[in-house]
Design an enzyme around this catalytic site. Sequence first.
Site, mmCIF file in Angstrom:
data_model
loop_
_atom_site.group_PDB
_atom_site.id
_atom_site.type_symbol
_atom_site.label_atom_id
_atom_site.label_comp_id
_atom_site.label_asym_id
_atom_site.label_seq_id
_atom_site.Cartn_x
_atom_site.Cartn_y
_atom_site.Cartn_z
ATOM 1 N N GLY A 191 0.829 -1.202 0.000
ATOM 2 C CA GLY A 191 0.000 0.000 0.000
ATOM 3 C C GLY A 191 0.857 1.242 0.000
ATOM 4 O O GLY A 191 2.078 1.176 0.145
ATOM 5 N N VAL A 250 4.519 0.909 1.556
ATOM 6 C CA VAL A 250 4.660 -0.232 2.448
ATOM 7 C C VAL A 250 4.770 -1.510 1.617
ATOM 8 O O VAL A 250 3.944 -1.752 0.742
ATOM 9 C CB VAL A 250 3.475 -0.326 3.439
ATOM 10 C CG1 VAL A 250 3.630 -1.529 4.350
ATOM 11 C CG2 VAL A 250 3.363 0.954 4.267
ATOM 12 N N ASP A 288 -3.582 9.886 14.136
ATOM 13 C CA ASP A 288 -3.979 9.658 12.748
ATOM 14 C C ASP A 288 -4.781 8.362 12.653
ATOM 15 O O ASP A 288 -4.555 7.557 11.758
ATOM 16 C CB ASP A 288 -2.709 9.594 11.876
ATOM 17 C CG ASP A 288 -3.007 9.826 10.394
ATOM 18 O OD1 ASP A 288 -4.093 10.361 10.079
ATOM 19 O OD2 ASP A 288 -2.167 9.458 9.563
HETATM 20 P P1 ATP Z 1 -0.376 7.618 6.033
HETATM 21 O O1 ATP Z 1 0.569 6.761 6.766
HETATM 22 O O2 ATP Z 1 0.254 8.440 5.010
HETATM 23 O O3 ATP Z 1 -1.255 8.375 6.929
HETATM 24 P P2 ATP Z 1 -1.602 5.239 5.223
HETATM 25 O O4 ATP Z 1 -1.839 4.720 6.575
HETATM 26 O O5 ATP Z 1 -2.601 4.988 4.172
HETATM 27 O O6 ATP Z 1 -1.394 6.749 5.228
HETATM 28 P P3 ATP Z 1 0.812 3.800 5.171
HETATM 29 O O7 ATP Z 1 0.870 3.786 6.644
HETATM 30 O O8 ATP Z 1 1.989 4.196 4.406
HETATM 31 O O9 ATP Z 1 -0.251 4.750 4.645
HETATM 32 O O10 ATP Z 1 0.290 2.386 4.697
HETATM 33 C C1 ATP Z 1 -0.182 2.167 3.403
HETATM 34 C C2 ATP Z 1 -0.959 0.893 3.343
HETATM 35 O O11 ATP Z 1 -0.075 -0.223 3.488
HETATM 36 C C3 ATP Z 1 -1.972 0.710 4.441
HETATM 37 O O12 ATP Z 1 -3.147 1.340 4.167
HETATM 38 C C4 ATP Z 1 -2.109 -0.818 4.500
HETATM 39 O O13 ATP Z 1 -2.998 -1.255 3.528
HETATM 40 C C5 ATP Z 1 -0.715 -1.276 4.148
HETATM 41 N N1 ATP Z 1 0.023 -1.598 5.383
HETATM 42 C C6 ATP Z 1 0.621 -0.737 6.205
HETATM 43 N N2 ATP Z 1 1.210 -1.362 7.241
HETATM 44 C C7 ATP Z 1 0.977 -2.679 7.074
HETATM 45 C C8 ATP Z 1 1.317 -3.865 7.835
HETATM 46 N N3 ATP Z 1 2.013 -3.794 8.954
HETATM 47 N N4 ATP Z 1 0.891 -5.045 7.359
HETATM 48 C C9 ATP Z 1 0.170 -5.101 6.217
HETATM 49 N N5 ATP Z 1 -0.177 -4.046 5.480
HETATM 50 C C10 ATP Z 1 0.208 -2.836 5.883
#
Ligand code: ATP
Length: 460
Positions: A19, A26, A134
């Site tokens: 994502g 990620v 957040d």
């Molecule tokens: P932001 O962090 O910019 O506020 P966000 O939460 O959408 O936004 P990220 O934290 O970068 O962005 O994560 C992007 C996506 O990656 C998530 O929405 C999720 O689908 C996936 N993701 C993040 N962390 C994990 C994890 N530990 N295991 C599985 N998937 C994950």
Amino acid sequence: MEQKGSVLMQRYEFGKLLGQGTFAKVYHARNLITGMSVAIKVVDKEKVLKVGMVHQIKREISVMRLIRHPHVVELYEVIASKTKIYFVMEYAKGGELFNKVVKGKLKLDVARKYFLQLINAVDYCHSRGVCHRDLKPENLLLDENDNLKVSDFGLSSLAESKRQDGLLHTTCGTPAYVAPEVINRKGYEGMKADIWSCGVILFVLLAGHLPFQDSNLMEMYRKIGKGEFKFPKWFAPDVRRLLSKILDTNPRTRISIAKIMESSWFKNGLQKPTSITIGNEDLAPLDSDDRVFEVCENGGPIPESKQKQPKPTNFNAFDIISFSTGFDLSGLFEDNVLKKEMRFMSKKPASVIVSKLEEICKWLQLKVSKKDGGLFKLERSKEGRKGILGIDAEIFEITPHFHMVELRKCNGDTMEYQKIFKQDIRPALDDIVWTWQGDQPQQLQQKVVQQEEQQQPSNT
Ligand code: ATP
Ligand code: MG
């Protein structure tokens, strides 16, 4: 973009992109040594530098190491290269919770299970002085057993930097989960703002749609600011009562987590597990004496006998945050006001810290005796103005390679203590100290930079 198959630090093999967020991508990755799946969040340093949050992020990383909870995505390791920061974390196999909600509202008991898990996670982190800031669907993930895992806990400065950057209003999309006081930029308390977001999340789980929604962004802000929403007709009176208290636009009167946990709607979830088990296992933390027990079981402090020593739970959130440089605690730690207790963080194993203490005692002709746990008593042989000077040194393990050491005068004259501490003990400890409590940002910054230079990852 990390190439599929490329290897980080000879340990993590990158897989598919899971994502993408505002600052980060990620990826799924595999630990080549253990075979275990992990998720690696790759943050572009430059973007973070641009908004000047580097030090807060560093601080938060050390705090996050203290966070272990069954419903919080665990941070295993942080690796920094010249241009990127890699957060190696627990992989949540079930993906985003909200993939379920887009299919429609959840059953009452299912929604309540997730909400219980969310509140437990948030309560645990708050008890350690860590806010999320957040909380939103993208950060609520599920593991393979359909249990909630909150991600990005402790990375609140990333969230904050988005706000400073004005991103909240543009690229990072909907402010639907953000508390009114945050939108109004009034200066706000992170914990209260988290509670608001939990309310929005609960609403969405039960309703299948947002409480504050409008195609016009300004109109959405207005609705949030006024707390203007309607309950769907299937919302029962008890959950309406609870949600009204959570979605209170005044952060001062907004319900606390403790009170949410006391609410009948919440407690019903604890008492009546249905086909979805909300057994103790579900709610219990990984560490048997973790603080979440205090809330889950008896609401009181953990009996001394239950506490294993040394343990991070022996110091409170204030202790933790006061290591940080981002909070203005300078008044408490001014140079000339030497406190009775002084604490430092060390990245050395306990054995090295103990040897160092013994070495210093030998040099200063102090007698050293070991008490139970990680406690040592250092004593002068000759009587001073107010009797024999005695200093307790206590070592708390945070991880096997990360310790907090507390030094405090337990007997004798304070002036005498200050003198020996400032002139001899503190300088002598220099090579095992990572940071002293209340250190100036600059000092910490230098250390972190030095360490970073030593830890450049290979093969990225
Ligand atoms: P932001 O962090 O910019 O506020 P966000 O939460 O959408 O936004 P990220 O934290 O970068 O962005 O994560 C992007 C996506 O990656 C998530 O929405 C999720 O689908 C996936 N993701 C993040 N962390 C994990 C994890 N530990 N295991 C599985 N998937 C994950
Ligand atoms: Mg996220």
